[in-house]
Scaffold this motif. Structure first.
Motif, PDB file in Angstrom:
ATOM      1  N   ASP A 126      12.983 -22.202 -27.970  1.00 11.98           N
ATOM      2  CA  ASP A 126      12.527 -22.614 -26.640  1.00 11.98           C
ATOM      3  C   ASP A 126      13.669 -22.483 -25.634  1.00 11.98           C
ATOM      4  OD1 ASP A 126      11.492 -23.810 -24.372  1.00 11.98           O
ATOM      5  OD2 ASP A 126      10.407 -25.351 -25.496  1.00 11.98           O
ATOM      6  N   ALA A 127      13.616 -21.421 -24.824  1.00 10.44           N
ATOM      7  CA  ALA A 127      14.687 -21.146 -23.868  1.00 10.44           C
ATOM      8  C   ALA A 127      14.857 -22.278 -22.866  1.00 10.44           C
ATOM      9  CB  ALA A 127      14.413 -19.823 -23.145  1.00 10.44           C
ATOM     10  N   ASN A 128      13.787 -23.032 -22.593  1.00  4.37           N
ATOM     11  CA  ASN A 128      13.863 -24.123 -21.623  1.00  4.37           C
ATOM     12  C   ASN A 128      14.746 -25.271 -22.107  1.00  4.37           C
ATOM     13  OD1 ASN A 128      12.117 -22.916 -19.729  1.00  4.37           O
ATOM     14  ND2 ASN A 128      10.334 -23.571 -20.906  1.00  4.37           N
ATOM     15  N   SER A 198      10.174 -17.856 -25.272  1.00  5.85           N
ATOM     16  CA  SER A 198      11.583 -17.729 -25.635  1.00  5.85           C
ATOM     17  C   SER A 198      12.399 -16.932 -24.633  1.00  5.85           C
ATOM     18  CB  SER A 198      11.706 -17.128 -27.040  1.00  5.85           C
ATOM     19  OG  SER A 198      11.234 -18.042 -27.994  1.00  5.85           O
ATOM     20  N   GLY A 199      11.777 -16.534 -23.523  1.00  8.05           N
ATOM     21  CA  GLY A 199      12.538 -15.985 -22.420  1.00  8.05           C
ATOM     22  C   GLY A 199      12.909 -14.526 -22.528  1.00  8.05           C
ATOM     23  N   VAL A 200      14.087 -14.218 -21.986  1.00  9.57           N
ATOM     24  CA  VAL A 200      14.496 -12.838 -21.748  1.00  9.57           C
ATOM     25  C   VAL A 200      14.717 -12.059 -23.039  1.00  9.57           C
ATOM     26  CG1 VAL A 200      16.409 -11.428 -20.863  1.00  9.57           C
ATOM     27  CG2 VAL A 200      15.454 -13.265 -19.460  1.00  9.57           C
ATOM     28  N   PRO A 202      13.530 -12.089 -26.382  1.00  6.29           N
ATOM     29  CA  PRO A 202      12.382 -11.444 -27.025  1.00  6.29           C
ATOM     30  C   PRO A 202      11.641 -10.498 -26.085  1.00  6.29           C
ATOM     31  CG  PRO A 202      12.012 -13.800 -26.782  1.00  6.29           C
ATOM     32  CD  PRO A 202      13.421 -13.559 -26.406  1.00  6.29           C
ATOM     33  N   ARG A 203      11.731 -10.748 -24.784  1.00  6.50           N
ATOM     34  CA  ARG A 203      11.129  -9.795 -23.851  1.00  6.50           C
ATOM     35  C   ARG A 203      11.841  -8.452 -23.931  1.00  6.50           C
ATOM     36  NH1 ARG A 203      10.626 -10.212 -17.196  1.00  6.50           N
ATOM     37  NH2 ARG A 203       9.677  -8.157 -16.928  1.00  6.50           N
ATOM     38  N   MET A 204      13.178  -8.471 -24.156  1.00  6.33           N
ATOM     39  CA  MET A 204      13.893  -7.216 -24.369  1.00  6.33           C
ATOM     40  C   MET A 204      13.278  -6.425 -25.523  1.00  6.33           C
ATOM     41  SD  MET A 204      17.944  -8.032 -24.175  1.00  6.33           S
ATOM     42  CE  MET A 204      18.737  -8.881 -22.809  1.00  6.33           C
ATOM     43  N   ARG A 205      12.878  -7.147 -26.572  1.00  8.71           N
ATOM     44  CA  ARG A 205      12.319  -6.486 -27.747  1.00  8.71           C
ATOM     45  C   ARG A 205      10.941  -5.906 -27.456  1.00  8.71           C
ATOM     46  NH1 ARG A 205      12.015 -10.068 -33.068  1.00  8.71           N
ATOM     47  NH2 ARG A 205      14.079 -10.558 -32.212  1.00  8.71           N
ATOM     48  N   ASP A 377      16.432  -6.607 -12.515  1.00  8.65           N
ATOM     49  CA  ASP A 377      16.801  -7.936 -12.021  1.00  8.65           C
ATOM     50  C   ASP A 377      16.544  -9.038 -13.053  1.00  8.65           C
ATOM     51  OD1 ASP A 377      17.648  -6.898  -9.620  1.00  8.65           O
ATOM     52  OD2 ASP A 377      15.753  -7.278  -8.574  1.00  8.65           O
ATOM     53  N   TRP A 378      15.520  -8.873 -13.908  1.00  7.01           N
ATOM     54  CA  TRP A 378      15.177  -9.938 -14.842  1.00  7.01           C
ATOM     55  C   TRP A 378      16.226 -10.099 -15.942  1.00  7.01           C
ATOM     56  CZ3 TRP A 378      13.974  -8.563 -19.988  1.00  7.01           C
ATOM     57  CH2 TRP A 378      13.623  -7.229 -20.218  1.00  7.01           C
TER      58      TRP A 378
END
Length: 389
Positions: A126-128, A198-200, A202-205, A377-378
């Motif tokens: 949990d990135a938060n 989980s934020g940035v 896993p989004r990269m993946r 930017d993200w």
């Protein structure tokens, strides 16, 4: 350990940091081959570290390990590898289960602080809660390495997300074209099992998976891409895939890729339950669900992350830090595709079946994607954990 065979294929880490000044009892992240160090080397590391940073209890080191979730395959393999290395080094490993939950991770962090552990390895989704958890350790100066999901102030170890994603997506494109034909693939639907909570990282993946697929299927319609929230579990992936499968026209290829193997399997189960499994093809991520990979004809490959080897890096990283050695901001596992044709190289209990498929990682396309990714930017603030190439 029955999964130890796969360590031979992990290869060297890619390290985003300044060069190490010296080899520390066989551990230099820029040259490390991923194989477990000898017990003698690990004990020598602990002894040298204790001269610089004495154990808080005055006797011996204790390291806290907060696992992502202790009853999923990936977490089990990571924990076994860390425990094996800790035992060899003569270190007490204090284990907690974050259970995919931010408040639980915070409670575990407070427990580690109360027990006065000397170092912490966090596997926290949990990135938060990243900053809140790190505030607990910052208060008493405890250093932390974060697995796969970064935390502010912690060193990072884990998946090379852009590359592993791009690898899986491009493999799926190649395999789908071979199975269905290029023209038919373009009538299909790509379903991506994501993990937005989980934020940035896993989004990269998952963005890499999308980009890798599209790099080799340039005419694939953008409106044929569906993204679901897997919550990092097989059960939620199954439920969400059930919710969207009705949007895919009968007969259209169903192309599946996800954040991990468990999510991929849940999505495949939903397709199977809908009676459409003959239209499906899937690629996993992690290669930790070996039996499924070896036996399910619709799960054609997985990008190997080799979680059983994580401890071979993590305990030496912790001891290096305690010894005052420079610790990289980010250390990445080297990935490769695990298929039915090469699975016996990683899991000796399963035979290799069939011939190599001839897949070649599209280096040029990935270089173009990575250069563009670094401008997004993200990703501001995450530049240190982007691969250099």
């Amino acid at each position: 350990m029955k999964h130890q065979a796969r360590l031979l294929a992990v290869g060297a880490c890619l390290v985003a940091s300044a060069a190490y000044a010296e080899d520390f009892h066989g551990f230099d992240p820029q040259k490390f081959d991923g194989k477990m160090l000898s017990a003698d080397n690990l004990k020598a590391m602990a002894a040298d570290a204790a001269k610089v940073t004495p154990p808080k209890n005055g006797k011996g080191y204790s390291i806290g390990f907060a696992n992502l979730q202790r009853d999923i395959s990936f977490g089990v393999l990571v924990e076994k590898g860390i425990q094996q290395n800790a035992d060899a080094a003569g270190i007490e490993l204090v284990i907690a289960d974050n259970r995919l939950d931010g408040p639980t991770a915070l409670a575990n962090a407070k427990s580690f602080a109360e027990r006065k552990v000397d170092y912490v390895i966090e596997f926290q989704t949990d990135a938060n809660f990243g900053q809140t958890v790190m505030d607990v350790f910052k208060a008493d100066g405890t250093k932390v390495t974060a697995i796969d999901i970064p935390m502010p102030g912690a060193s990072f170890f884990g998946v090379n997300n852009p590359k592993s994603g791009f690898m899986g997506g491009s493999y799926l494109a190649t395999a789908a074209q071979k199975k269905f034909g290029a023209d038919v693939v373009n009538t299909g639907y790509l379903v991506i099992g994501a993990l937005p909570q989980s934020g940035v990282i896993p989004r990269m993946r998952t963005e890499g998976q999308r980009a890798g697929f599209m790099a080799l299927t340039k005419d694939f319609p953008a409106d044929h891409i569906i993204e679901i929230d897997t919550k990092n579990t097989l059960q939620e992936s199954f439920a969400q895939m059930n919710n969207v499968i009705g949007r895919i026209p009968p007969g259209a290829p169903i192309l599946i890729i996800a954040i991990n193997d468990q999510a991929t399997m849940g999505m495949l189960q939903a397709v199977r339950g809908a009676g459409r499994i003959d239209q499906a093809i899937a690629v996993g991520n992690g290669a930790d669900e070996a039996e499924a990979l070896a036996t399910d004809p619709n799960l054609v490959a997985a990008t190997g992350s080799f979680p059983g080897s994580y401890g071979n890096y993590l305990i030496p990283i912790a001891l290096s830090s305690l010894a005052g050695k420079p610790v990289p901001e980010a250390t990445f596992v080297t990935h490769q595709m695990v298929t039915k044709a090469n699975i016996c190289q990683f899991y000796k209990e399963f035979p290799c079946v069939g011939e190599a498929d001839g897949y070649v990682f599209p280096e040029t396309e990935f270089a173009t994607y990575l250069a563009d990714l670094k401008k997004q930017d993200w990703l501001k603030g995450y530049e240190a954990i982007l691969p250099q190439q």
